[in-house]
Design a protein around this motif. Structure first.
Motif, PDB file in Angstrom:
ATOM      1  N   ILE A 138      43.198  45.226  58.277  1.00 18.19           N
ATOM      2  CA  ILE A 138      43.929  46.375  58.843  1.00 18.19           C
ATOM      3  C   ILE A 138      43.102  46.949  59.993  1.00 18.19           C
ATOM      4  CG2 ILE A 138      45.076  48.565  58.349  1.00 18.19           C
ATOM      5  CD1 ILE A 138      45.162  47.786  55.444  1.00 18.19           C
TER       6      ILE A 138
ATOM      7  N   PHE B   9      41.716  49.915  51.864  1.00 23.68           N
ATOM      8  CA  PHE B   9      42.420  50.966  52.601  1.00 23.68           C
ATOM      9  C   PHE B   9      42.448  52.268  51.812  1.00 23.68           C
ATOM     10  CE2 PHE B   9      46.348  53.201  53.886  1.00 23.68           C
ATOM     11  CZ  PHE B   9      46.049  53.383  55.224  1.00 23.68           C
TER      12      PHE B   9
ATOM     13  N   ILE C  27      50.120  52.051  62.091  1.00 21.51           N
ATOM     14  CA  ILE C  27      48.896  52.851  61.935  1.00 21.51           C
ATOM     15  C   ILE C  27      49.120  54.268  62.443  1.00 21.51           C
ATOM     16  CG2 ILE C  27      46.524  53.114  62.785  1.00 21.51           C
ATOM     17  CD1 ILE C  27      46.230  50.099  62.571  1.00 21.51           C
TER      18      ILE C  27
ATOM     19  N   LEU D 199      45.597  42.596  61.788  1.00 23.14           N
ATOM     20  CA  LEU D 199      46.947  43.113  61.548  1.00 23.14           C
ATOM     21  C   LEU D 199      47.978  42.609  62.558  1.00 23.14           C
ATOM     22  CD1 LEU D 199      48.752  44.952  59.838  1.00 23.14           C
ATOM     23  CD2 LEU D 199      48.050  46.869  61.284  1.00 23.14           C
TER      24      LEU D 199
END
Length: 351
Positions: free
Chosen positions: A118, A295, A31, A4
């Protein structure tokens, strides 16, 4: 997949040290805000709705659609209250304690793989980092209990450290059995190892999640996790019917919000560790469902753990402090080491 921070730096076309710093800061910001939004939904609204469903009540339904605007109402109500400082409080420790709790939980998410790319960082000792970050919360609870100049708070602080020590060791030892399977402490490697098919082939293959490979370790980890996040039957540090609110008795206004926030972020961090170590991280349960982004599966799994903690809160009675210590030291610790030895023997024989 590109991590990320690197993806963000590439998006802005900035390289070198400046790109690394920008990517890391913006990635952490994104995040952290996702987790804070989930916590805002979980605390004031979802917790009430789930508990009401378990206890045959209605819960919030007047403010906004489905009662969702209770999140805003609670935020305004709590933040507008007076911050009352108890007489004789140790101010530096008293002020720092509510900040330490949510910070330690958010720090743990730095190494959690949440989907394709991520992930903020993927060090070789990622699992150790996650546990170390989460354990900082114990310091905040003890600081709050000691600095409040209140006997109930002091008891809550002492109970919290006794509980965390008693159950953090079984938690880490059970996680070590997963490390024996994978041969790595790197979080991405732990997730990758669980992508191998366990039963079947093709689109209907069941992956080798460690919850299937070693269900005994999975159950142990879930129970120890309940103690770490302070949910029934292990909500001894607060125990409202015994010691008012324990370590947070003297906290109000924004400081109370920070404690509440830290508590729920820790529940989501616990769910993230369960998902990563035993449920394949962001992987779909079946290859045929892989079209759904990783995700989304990751979020579903940590919300499932949240639902489990709320069920425990509604259905399981609190144990006494002496029973809690006995379960931890005489039960969970022995079983976690037995599981570790058994796992080592099985892996040794197979290899």
């Amino acid at each position: 997949p590109t991590p990320l921070p690197d993806a963000i730096a590439n998006l802005f076309g900035i390289g070198g040290l400046a790109g690394d710093l920008l990517g890391a800061l913006l990635g952490a910001f994104l995040i952290a805000n996702v987790m804070l939004v989930m916590t805002a939904v979980a605390g004031p609204w979802a917790k009430r709705k789930i508990t009401a469903a378990f206890t045959d009540r209605i819960a919030v339904n007047r403010i906004g659609p489905f009662g969702l605007l209770i999140i805003v109402a609670d935020a305004v109500r709590l933040l507008s209250k007076e911050l009352i400082v108890p007489e004789g409080a140790d101010r530096p420790a008293w002020d720092l304690a509510p900040i330490v709790l949510p910070f330690s939980a958010l720090l743990g998410f730095a190494v959690i793989p949440m989907g394709s790319g991520i992930q903020l960082a993927d060090p070789e000792t990622g699992l150790v980092f996650a546990f170390a970050a989460a354990s900082i919360a114990s310091l905040g609870l003890v600081m709050a209990g000691y600095a409040s100049n209140n006997k109930y708070s002091m008891l809550g602080g002492l109970r919290s450290i006794a509980q965390n020590i008693a159950y953090e060791i079984p938690l880490v030892v059970t996680a070590a059995s997963v490390v024996i399977f994978t041969g790595s402490l790197r979080m991405s490697e732990i997730v990758a190892q669980q992508a191998q098919p366990l039963i079947g082939s093709g689109a209907l293959a069941i992956p080798s999640w460690y919850a299937f490979v070693n269900p005994f370790a999975f159950v142990l980890f879930m129970l120890a996790n309940l103690a770490e996040v302070g949910r029934n039957p292990f909500d001894i540090p607060e125990a409202p019917t015994e010691i008012v609110a324990g370590y947070q008795t003297e906290y109000s206004s924004v400081y109370f919000v920070l404690f509440y926030l830290g508590e729920f972020i820790h529940i989501f961090l616990g769910g993230a560790l369960v998902a990563t170590l035993f449920l394949g991280g962001p992987a779909a349960p079946l290859p045929a469902l892989g079209v759904i982004p990783g995700f989304v599966w990751f979020v579903i799994k940590i919300w499932a753990f949240f639902l489990f903690t709320q069920w425990a809160r509604s259905a399981v009675p609190r144990v006494r402090i002496d029973q809690l210590i006995e379960i931890g030291w005489k039960g969970m610790l022995v079983l976690s080491f037995a599981n570790l030895v058994l796992t080592a023997i099985i892996v040794g024989v197979i290899v």
